[in-house]
Design a protein around this motif. Sequence first.
Motif, short mmCIF file in Angstrom:
data_model
loop_
_atom_site.label_atom_id
_atom_site.label_comp_id
_atom_site.label_asym_id
_atom_site.label_seq_id
_atom_site.Cartn_x
_atom_site.Cartn_y
_atom_site.Cartn_z
N MET A 78 -29.75 -6.58 -10.60
CA MET A 78 -29.26 -6.30 -9.26
C MET A 78 -28.18 -5.22 -9.30
N LEU A 79 -27.36 -5.25 -10.33
CA LEU A 79 -26.32 -4.24 -10.43
C LEU A 79 -26.94 -2.85 -10.54
N SER A 80 -27.98 -2.72 -11.35
CA SER A 80 -28.63 -1.42 -11.48
C SER A 80 -29.19 -0.95 -10.15
N TRP A 81 -29.85 -1.84 -9.41
CA TRP A 81 -30.40 -1.43 -8.12
C TRP A 81 -29.30 -1.04 -7.14
N SER A 82 -28.15 -1.73 -7.21
CA SER A 82 -27.06 -1.35 -6.31
C SER A 82 -26.55 0.04 -6.65
N VAL A 83 -26.55 0.40 -7.94
CA VAL A 83 -26.13 1.74 -8.34
C VAL A 83 -27.15 2.78 -7.87
N ILE A 84 -28.43 2.44 -7.98
CA ILE A 84 -29.48 3.36 -7.52
C ILE A 84 -29.32 3.63 -6.04
N GLU A 85 -29.09 2.59 -5.26
CA GLU A 85 -29.00 2.72 -3.81
C GLU A 85 -27.65 3.26 -3.33
N TYR A 86 -26.57 2.88 -4.01
CA TYR A 86 -25.23 3.18 -3.48
C TYR A 86 -24.33 3.90 -4.49
N SER A 87 -24.90 4.74 -5.35
CA SER A 87 -24.09 5.40 -6.38
C SER A 87 -22.96 6.23 -5.78
N ALA A 88 -23.18 6.83 -4.63
CA ALA A 88 -22.12 7.64 -4.00
C ALA A 88 -20.92 6.76 -3.63
N LYS A 89 -21.18 5.56 -3.21
CA LYS A 89 -20.08 4.64 -2.85
C LYS A 89 -19.32 4.19 -4.10
N TYR A 90 -20.05 3.91 -5.20
CA TYR A 90 -19.38 3.57 -6.46
C TYR A 90 -18.51 4.73 -6.91
N GLU A 91 -19.05 5.94 -6.80
CA GLU A 91 -18.31 7.13 -7.22
C GLU A 91 -17.08 7.34 -6.34
N ALA A 92 -17.23 7.17 -5.02
CA ALA A 92 -16.10 7.35 -4.10
C ALA A 92 -14.99 6.32 -4.38
N ALA A 93 -15.38 5.14 -4.82
CA ALA A 93 -14.40 4.09 -5.14
C ALA A 93 -13.89 4.20 -6.58
N GLU A 94 -14.34 5.25 -7.29
CA GLU A 94 -13.97 5.49 -8.68
C GLU A 94 -14.32 4.31 -9.58
N GLU A 95 -15.47 3.69 -9.31
CA GLU A 95 -15.92 2.54 -10.09
C GLU A 95 -17.20 2.84 -10.88
N LEU A 96 -17.78 3.99 -10.71
CA LEU A 96 -19.03 4.31 -11.38
C LEU A 96 -18.90 4.23 -12.90
N SER A 97 -17.78 4.63 -13.45
CA SER A 97 -17.60 4.60 -14.90
C SER A 97 -17.32 3.19 -15.44
N HIS A 98 -17.10 2.23 -14.56
CA HIS A 98 -16.80 0.86 -14.99
C HIS A 98 -18.02 -0.05 -15.02
N LEU A 99 -19.19 0.47 -14.79
CA LEU A 99 -20.38 -0.38 -14.65
C LEU A 99 -20.91 -0.91 -15.97
N GLY A 100 -20.35 -0.52 -17.09
CA GLY A 100 -20.79 -1.05 -18.38
C GLY A 100 -20.43 -2.50 -18.59
N TRP A 101 -19.49 -3.02 -17.81
CA TRP A 101 -19.10 -4.41 -17.99
C TRP A 101 -18.55 -4.99 -16.70
N ILE A 102 -18.77 -6.25 -16.53
CA ILE A 102 -18.20 -7.04 -15.44
C ILE A 102 -17.81 -8.35 -16.07
N CYS A 103 -16.57 -8.75 -15.90
CA CYS A 103 -16.13 -9.95 -16.60
C CYS A 103 -15.30 -10.84 -15.70
N GLY A 104 -15.56 -12.11 -15.74
CA GLY A 104 -14.76 -13.10 -15.04
C GLY A 104 -14.20 -14.07 -16.06
N GLU A 105 -13.45 -15.04 -15.61
CA GLU A 105 -12.89 -16.03 -16.52
C GLU A 105 -13.44 -17.39 -16.18
N ASN A 106 -13.62 -18.24 -17.20
CA ASN A 106 -14.03 -19.60 -16.96
C ASN A 106 -12.81 -20.50 -17.04
N SER A 107 -12.98 -21.78 -16.83
CA SER A 107 -11.84 -22.69 -16.70
C SER A 107 -11.00 -22.80 -17.95
#
Length: 117
Positions: free
Chosen positions: A1-30
């Motif tokens: 899903m992340l890849s498809w969101s980049v395909i569809e909305y790459s300009a928005k990722y770029e405008a938010a300066e987040e395009l270079s951060h797509l190699g990882w997404i991390c949250g924390e567990n309890s």
Amino acid sequence: MLSWSVIEYSAKYEAAEELSHLGWICGENSNNTPNEQHCWMGPKDIDYPRAVTECHQGCSDLAAEMAAALAAASIVFKDDKSYAEKLVHGAITLFKFSRDGRGRYSAAGSKAERLYN
């Protein structure tokens, strides 16, 4: 899903300066212990031991999902021809595996049933 969101909305990722951060997404567990259920990152950034579950047959649903993800990622990384070709090769290999070994990865009695059903 992340890849498809980049395909569809790459300009928005770029405008938010987040395009270079797509190699990882991390949250924390309890308990702040890293694992695949709570942290997505590139393999080169994983610095903790990981359990591996092998599936040699009967996991066509998982293999097909992985093939689709690799195919979508190949579009995202199309400017890096070598990497995109590796992604396409992996997608084709997984698709063939899924076509030839039909079955549900999360079938009753499997280790994956608890996480994926």
